[in-house]
Design a protein around this motif. Sequence first.
Motif, mmCIF file in Angstrom:
data_model
loop_
_atom_site.group_PDB
_atom_site.id
_atom_site.type_symbol
_atom_site.label_atom_id
_atom_site.label_comp_id
_atom_site.label_asym_id
_atom_site.label_seq_id
_atom_site.Cartn_x
_atom_site.Cartn_y
_atom_site.Cartn_z
ATOM 1 N N THR A 2 50.560 34.614 39.371
ATOM 2 C CA THR A 2 50.936 35.606 38.794
ATOM 3 C C THR A 2 49.520 36.289 38.459
ATOM 4 O OG1 THR A 2 52.707 34.760 37.421
ATOM 5 C CG2 THR A 2 51.617 36.691 36.492
ATOM 6 N N SER A 3 49.408 37.474 38.707
ATOM 7 C CA SER A 3 48.024 38.207 38.645
ATOM 8 C C SER A 3 47.751 38.697 37.086
ATOM 9 C CB SER A 3 47.913 39.581 39.687
ATOM 10 O OG SER A 3 49.045 40.510 39.508
ATOM 11 N N THR A 4 46.727 39.061 36.841
ATOM 12 C CA THR A 4 46.147 39.462 35.626
ATOM 13 C C THR A 4 45.562 40.899 35.526
ATOM 14 O OG1 THR A 4 46.194 37.158 34.916
ATOM 15 C CG2 THR A 4 45.017 38.868 33.456
ATOM 16 N N PRO A 5 45.703 41.783 35.006
ATOM 17 C CA PRO A 5 45.398 43.097 35.121
ATOM 18 C C PRO A 5 43.642 42.916 34.611
ATOM 19 C CG PRO A 5 47.299 43.357 33.667
ATOM 20 C CD PRO A 5 46.980 42.032 33.922
ATOM 21 N N THR A 6 43.037 43.627 35.668
ATOM 22 C CA THR A 6 41.280 43.684 35.452
ATOM 23 C C THR A 6 40.859 43.619 34.187
ATOM 24 O OG1 THR A 6 41.141 45.423 36.343
ATOM 25 C CG2 THR A 6 41.028 43.667 37.840
ATOM 26 N N ASN A 7 41.426 44.703 33.578
ATOM 27 C CA ASN A 7 40.921 45.064 32.237
ATOM 28 C C ASN A 7 41.259 43.999 31.052
ATOM 29 O OD1 ASN A 7 43.476 45.646 32.207
ATOM 30 N ND2 ASN A 7 43.323 47.692 31.089
ATOM 31 N N GLN A 8 42.018 43.341 31.177
ATOM 32 C CA GLN A 8 42.419 42.010 30.315
ATOM 33 C C GLN A 8 41.397 40.775 30.528
ATOM 34 O OE1 GLN A 8 46.449 41.738 29.848
ATOM 35 N NE2 GLN A 8 46.923 43.752 29.148
ATOM 36 N N PRO A 9 40.877 40.571 29.829
ATOM 37 C CA PRO A 9 40.215 39.189 30.053
ATOM 38 C C PRO A 9 41.035 37.985 30.021
ATOM 39 C CG PRO A 9 39.587 39.439 27.634
ATOM 40 C CD PRO A 9 40.485 40.958 28.405
ATOM 41 N N LEU A 10 40.684 36.910 30.850
ATOM 42 C CA LEU A 10 41.685 35.792 31.111
ATOM 43 C C LEU A 10 41.712 34.684 29.744
ATOM 44 C CD1 LEU A 10 40.931 34.739 34.946
ATOM 45 C CD2 LEU A 10 43.117 35.657 33.854
ATOM 46 N N LEU A 11 42.796 34.496 29.501
ATOM 47 C CA LEU A 11 42.835 33.241 28.107
ATOM 48 C C LEU A 11 42.202 31.985 28.761
ATOM 49 C CD1 LEU A 11 45.734 34.879 26.524
ATOM 50 C CD2 LEU A 11 43.544 35.242 25.837
ATOM 51 N N LYS A 12 42.171 31.076 27.829
ATOM 52 C CA LYS A 12 41.588 29.766 27.942
ATOM 53 C C LYS A 12 42.400 29.101 27.210
ATOM 54 C CE LYS A 12 36.843 30.777 29.340
ATOM 55 N NZ LYS A 12 35.215 30.593 29.189
ATOM 56 N N THR A 13 42.836 27.550 27.774
ATOM 57 C CA THR A 13 43.570 26.692 26.984
ATOM 58 C C THR A 13 42.708 25.855 26.312
ATOM 59 O OG1 THR A 13 43.710 24.890 28.501
ATOM 60 C CG2 THR A 13 45.442 26.817 28.878
ATOM 61 N N PRO A 14 43.037 25.109 25.119
ATOM 62 C CA PRO A 14 42.180 24.247 24.622
ATOM 63 C C PRO A 14 41.415 23.324 25.459
ATOM 64 C CG PRO A 14 44.181 24.496 23.171
ATOM 65 C CD PRO A 14 44.443 25.245 24.389
ATOM 66 N N LEU A 15 41.835 23.011 26.478
ATOM 67 C CA LEU A 15 41.584 22.069 27.405
ATOM 68 C C LEU A 15 40.582 22.463 28.737
ATOM 69 C CD1 LEU A 15 45.003 20.257 27.497
ATOM 70 C CD2 LEU A 15 42.927 19.129 26.914
ATOM 71 N N TYR A 16 40.250 23.719 28.588
ATOM 72 C CA TYR A 16 39.446 24.510 29.568
ATOM 73 C C TYR A 16 38.251 23.488 29.862
ATOM 74 C CZ TYR A 16 36.593 28.055 31.699
ATOM 75 O OH TYR A 16 35.826 28.648 33.022
ATOM 76 N N ASP A 17 37.303 23.125 29.050
ATOM 77 C CA ASP A 17 36.104 22.683 29.197
ATOM 78 C C ASP A 17 36.287 21.484 29.832
ATOM 79 O OD1 ASP A 17 34.640 24.917 28.275
ATOM 80 O OD2 ASP A 17 34.549 23.946 26.222
ATOM 81 N N LEU A 18 37.384 20.613 29.498
ATOM 82 C CA LEU A 18 37.953 19.306 30.065
ATOM 83 C C LEU A 18 38.247 19.679 31.523
ATOM 84 C CD1 LEU A 18 38.133 16.312 29.533
ATOM 85 C CD2 LEU A 18 40.245 16.583 28.465
ATOM 86 N N HIS A 19 38.777 20.310 31.691
ATOM 87 C CA HIS A 19 39.286 20.697 33.329
ATOM 88 C C HIS A 19 38.026 20.941 34.108
ATOM 89 C CE1 HIS A 19 43.317 20.923 32.220
ATOM 90 N NE2 HIS A 19 43.046 22.077 31.795
#
Length: 378
Positions: A2-19
């Motif tokens: 699923t694409s995300t509009p370029t003007n909206q920053p991507l969200l991160k889950t609480p596990l992002y750094d662990l990934h």
Amino acid sequence: MTSTPTNQPLLKTPLYDLHLASGGKMVPFAGYEMPVQYPMGVKKEHLHTREAAGLFDVSHMGQLILSGADAAAALESLVPVDIIDLPAGKQRYALFTNEQGGIMDDLMVANLGDQLFVVVNAACKQQDIAHLQHHLPDSVQLEVLDERALLALQGPKAAVVLAQLAPEVATMCFMDIQRLAIDGIECIVSRSGYTGEDGFEISVPAEQAVALAEKLTAFGEVEWIGLGARDSLRLECGLCLYGHDLDETTTPVEASLLWAISKVRRRDGERAGGFPGADIILSQIETKSVSRKRVGLVGLSKAPVREGTELFDAEGHSIGVVTSGTSGPTAGKPVSMAYVHTAFAAPETEVYADVRGKKLPMLVTKLPFVPQNYYRGE
């Protein structure tokens, strides 16, 4: 994806750094940065989940709580599913439908005893929340659980692993759900998932998600698994992906999801109808008059047949389109799901996929492609 509009920053889950620390390759998915694979690679991740246990971050999904005496009846008015009689401690698959009978989203609904716990797809999350807010009466409270993560532990060794941290899970069966502590962390745990394997989905407070994930991956049986293998696992087991195999223009009857329409909501039930698009959907069930059906396809050549591939009959007439496709690591052959004209929906019907100008033969087959291994008790 699923694409995300370029003007909206991507969200991160609480596990992002662990990934990232675990070597996850991050990609945009439903507005989030999500791991598509880890160093093991998609095929090995897929096979590991089938043979042992895989851990998936599905925190991008929407987690909701409905409370109030009228919560079950109010939600039942929006889905073709029996919610009023859903027993405490049980979970059920449901569909939001629109006035045309199309599927707005597929979701899971659980009865926690004093509340309903609802999990919706990430790409439909905001739409679903708005839909509920618009239709729920004032007597029903809707809470969005933004401060929770969601983990899925899937595979034949999932129960052995999780029982070492929470012994209660050993006696749970497929679609059971309860609040319980996992090594001291208060969670909502269901024995369910979207891989076709036995396993659990674990709702955990966001601030404790990393600690729980690290406890689980410390077991030798457990490996991180990304979106790539999640997709091939669910497809092999005949499970639909919203936005691909299901959408707002597709009815549950066309999608071969009759099992997801409770008997009490059909014409002969006391609580028949009463959901959006009921007349259209119930008429399709009675008359069996749909022009297309979702089917499984097995490739008769070695080339995988991907989403968007057009399908033809022996005379070269267009008869449908593939909505999901993979090489089938466990099935050992290319497998796809598609919508075809009903005249071509019977098992053993041969159709032809147009792959780079070549017409590759495929055979309509019953779903799933590999057995589902849910634990339903001894």
